[in-house]
Design a protein around this motif. Structure first.
Motif, mmCIF file in Angstrom:
data_model
loop_
_atom_site.group_PDB
_atom_site.id
_atom_site.type_symbol
_atom_site.label_atom_id
_atom_site.label_comp_id
_atom_site.label_asym_id
_atom_site.label_seq_id
_atom_site.Cartn_x
_atom_site.Cartn_y
_atom_site.Cartn_z
ATOM 1 N N SER A 53 -10.334 1.826 -2.972
ATOM 2 C CA SER A 53 -9.721 1.126 -4.108
ATOM 3 C C SER A 53 -10.633 0.015 -4.610
ATOM 4 O O SER A 53 -10.762 -0.195 -5.822
ATOM 5 C CB SER A 53 -8.362 0.533 -3.711
ATOM 6 O OG SER A 53 -7.454 1.571 -3.410
ATOM 7 N N ASP B 166 -6.565 6.554 -8.526
ATOM 8 C CA ASP B 166 -6.474 6.068 -7.143
ATOM 9 C C ASP B 166 -5.242 6.666 -6.461
ATOM 10 O O ASP B 166 -4.131 6.201 -6.672
ATOM 11 C CB ASP B 166 -6.401 4.534 -7.147
ATOM 12 C CG ASP B 166 -6.741 3.949 -5.775
ATOM 13 O OD1 ASP B 166 -6.870 4.723 -4.802
ATOM 14 O OD2 ASP B 166 -6.879 2.714 -5.683
ATOM 15 N N GLU B 167 -5.447 7.713 -5.697
ATOM 16 C CA GLU B 167 -4.363 8.436 -5.021
ATOM 17 C C GLU B 167 -3.232 8.768 -5.990
ATOM 18 O O GLU B 167 -2.072 8.413 -5.745
ATOM 19 C CB GLU B 167 -3.854 7.629 -3.814
ATOM 20 C CG GLU B 167 -4.983 7.305 -2.829
ATOM 21 C CD GLU B 167 -4.476 6.793 -1.498
ATOM 22 O OE1 GLU B 167 -3.445 7.297 -1.025
ATOM 23 O OE2 GLU B 167 -5.121 5.884 -0.939
HETATM 24 MG MG MG Z 1 -6.658 2.287 -1.652
#
Ligand code: MG
Ligand code: ADP
Length: 230
Positions: free
Chosen positions: A50, A171-172
């Motif tokens: 991240s 991000d995910e």
């Molecule tokens: Mg992360």
């Protein structure tokens, strides 16, 4: 730098000071993304995925190192220029959708355009077209709380795409979705790559997602290394 390189990080370091101890999360990291390239970014929790995405997306600054995006040198830009480059060059999709709860789906997708100075009518037309193409034509006036998790994430993808950014950093994006809905989001991102040539970087723990993207970059020891295809 070749025109085919859309984004290049060189010697990027990120150190957080926690208490009075430095935490070196990224150390002398180098990476290049070509236009239209697809990459999964993988690595264990806490490895800096991240942090790296926030730096590549101009939401955070590296402690040291350089970053070029679309031929522009980003690290010495003033805040206004950075914000402008971020708005035009980068779309973000997060694990948690970050939609504005007071606004409906249409307004959420129209918002980045309105901030960029697009007229309301035009912004709403574009948002409607995009949401319809994502199967949400009957959900335009639903607020986020009235949407399912998968629908919210599709709205978030529409919002990230609405200004046609050359890069999407996700991000995910499927981390909170059931596998089938996650698959749909993955296919949607890949379709954007095929139809618009969007460069994609997707942080994921999903082997299926990484396989669809083809190239995997592993973050380890504060650096990224290409990984053999899964
Ligand atoms: Mg992360
Ligand atoms: P990942 O996304 O790979 O799980 P992160 O990039 O979120 O990892 O975090 C990497 C490391 O940096 C973690 O140890 C995290 O606790 C730390 N970290 C992240 N942001 C901050 C911050 N703002 N201040 C201090 N430490 C941070």
């Amino acid at each position: 730098m070749s025109d085919d390189i859309l984004l290049e990080a060189r010697g990027v370091t990120k150190t957080f000071i926690q208490g009075n101890k430095p935490l070196h999360v990224l150390s002398n990291l180098n990476m290049k993304l070509e236009r239209g390239e697809l990459s999964a970014l993988v690595g264990p929790s806490g490895s800096g995925k991240s942090t790296l995405l926030q730096i590549l997306g101009l939401l955070d600054k590296p402690t040291s190192g350089t970053l070029r995006i679309g031929g522009e040198q980003a690290e010495n830009m003033n805040d206004k220029a950075r914000t402008n480059l971020r708005r035009h060059a980068i779309g973000f999709v997060y694990q948690f959708h970050h939609l504005l709860p007071e606004f409906n789906a249409l307004e959420n997708v129209a918002m980045p355009q309105i901030i960029a100075g697009v007229k309301k009518k035009e912004a709403h037309e574009k948002a409607e077209g995009l949401l319809s193409s994502l199967g949400l034509g009957a959900r335009l006036d639903h607020r986020p709380a009235k949407l399912s998790g998968g629908e919210r994430q599709r709205v978030a993808v529409a919002r990230a795409l609405v200004l046609d950014p050359p890069v999407i950093l996700a991000d995910e994006p499927t981390g909170n979705l059931d596998p089938e809905t996650g698959d749909r989001i993955a296919d949607l991102l890949l379709e954007m790559n095929r139809s618009r040539g969007t460069t994609l970087v997707v942080v994921t723990h999903s082997v299926a997602m990484a396989r669809k993207l083809g190239r995997s970059l592993r973050i380890e020891g504060g650096q990224v290394h290409p990984e053999a295809a899964a």
